[in-house]
Motif scaffolding. Sequence first.
Motif, PDB file in Angstrom:
ATOM      1  N   ASN A  82     -75.715  -0.209  25.688  1.00 40.53           N
ATOM      2  CA  ASN A  82     -76.644  -0.853  24.555  1.00 40.53           C
ATOM      3  C   ASN A  82     -76.008  -0.453  23.128  1.00 40.53           C
ATOM      4  OD1 ASN A  82     -78.366  -2.753  22.926  1.00 40.53           O
ATOM      5  ND2 ASN A  82     -79.364  -2.794  24.386  1.00 40.53           N
ATOM      6  N   ASN A 135     -78.404  -1.393  20.431  1.00 41.71           N
ATOM      7  CA  ASN A 135     -79.430  -1.419  19.690  1.00 41.71           C
ATOM      8  C   ASN A 135     -80.113  -0.034  20.144  1.00 41.71           C
ATOM      9  OD1 ASN A 135     -79.147  -4.150  18.896  1.00 41.71           O
ATOM     10  ND2 ASN A 135     -80.098  -5.058  21.399  1.00 41.71           N
ATOM     11  N   TYR A 136     -79.851   0.671  20.583  1.00 46.42           N
ATOM     12  CA  TYR A 136     -80.798   2.332  20.469  1.00 46.42           C
ATOM     13  C   TYR A 136     -80.598   3.629  19.457  1.00 46.42           C
ATOM     14  CZ  TYR A 136     -81.338   0.942  25.545  1.00 46.42           C
ATOM     15  OH  TYR A 136     -81.601   1.067  26.986  1.00 46.42           O
ATOM     16  N   SER A 151     -80.524   1.949  16.550  1.00 46.82           N
ATOM     17  CA  SER A 151     -80.891   1.097  15.083  1.00 46.82           C
ATOM     18  C   SER A 151     -82.159   1.433  14.726  1.00 46.82           C
ATOM     19  CB  SER A 151     -81.235   0.018  15.163  1.00 46.82           C
ATOM     20  OG  SER A 151     -83.174  -0.571  16.377  1.00 46.82           O
ATOM     21  N   HIS A 199     -72.596   2.865  14.635  1.00 50.95           N
ATOM     22  CA  HIS A 199     -73.842   1.965  14.229  1.00 50.95           C
ATOM     23  C   HIS A 199     -74.605   2.865  13.105  1.00 50.95           C
ATOM     24  CE1 HIS A 199     -73.372  -1.299  16.345  1.00 50.95           C
ATOM     25  NE2 HIS A 199     -72.659  -0.282  17.350  1.00 50.95           N
TER      26      HIS A 199
END
Length: 328
Positions: free
Chosen positions: A2, A4-5, A7, A106
């Motif tokens: 994932n 999203n970690y 963000s 990211h």
Amino acid sequence: MNSNYYSEVEKFSETHMKMVFRDHFKLNDLHDEIIKKVLEIAMIQVSTHYGSLPSPFSFFVMGSAGRQEQSVWSDQDHGIIYLNQGDELKSYFLALGKEISKGLYHAGYPYCDGGVMASNPYWCKSITEWQQQITKWMLESSWETIRYLLIFLDGRSVYGESEYVERLKNHIYQTANKEHLITKSLSNTLYFKKGINMLGKLLVETHGQHSGSLNIKEVGLFPYVNAVRLLSIKERKQETSTLLRLEKLSETWFPADGKEFYQQQFLKLLNYRLWFGDQTDYDSGHYLAINRLTKEQTKEVKDIIKNGTALFNNVRRLLEKEGSYGDE
């Protein structure tokens, strides 16, 4: 795994970048902090899927990150060195390299176009495999493999066993005389983009989105970086930043102005890039908007560029005059 970690790291970067983007040293410290945050998350993610860390390792950065000369935006240039060997370890650390690369992306760091990343098997190896690869680079001594050696010599460990990078640099230095590394490195860095024409005018871009701006990276920074790196190889220094290399180098290379003069010139150029560069994205960060400069600032930029070119040409003459290039 994932994404999203990461963000929270991205938010951390955006918040803190606004506080330090005018200060070269604080900015580069922040880049290191962001990289370490990504690493910590990536290691947790990989351990969850592949188990605990199977070997001590070093994660190191190269390019402007290795030299601690990053602007607001920076791409990825990094690698991994791990101690033990084996297919399982190779798979594990490649998975870690891919996760780190994804996390950095990211967090705002574009992927390296040339693939100089720990997600690439070429830059993720055991220390024994690294030694073998470096020896191969030295023996082959093509333009490309010498470029790889120069990239590696700008490497700096930011996590793990820093001695692994130092050990591999010593491996390069131990064979540098035999393979005439300085001679070949000089040939590799001999040409750089001119910044001033015969009439004393700055050579700005004439077309494209950066029309009217000066490529400060190629015409300004590179002559200093390349000249000082060559001297650093000559004296077998471990430092990576141009400013620290200058600090550690012998004063005998700079009899006229002194090395402090070139430290000041280089730092001024880094600051001009931060203060007057277009920092909208990675590519634009390399360009200086000349129309934003006063007449006095324009003259100073010209002088800094001239001094960098003169430094490189002087270093080239000194090394060529020696003939043996460090057979000490």
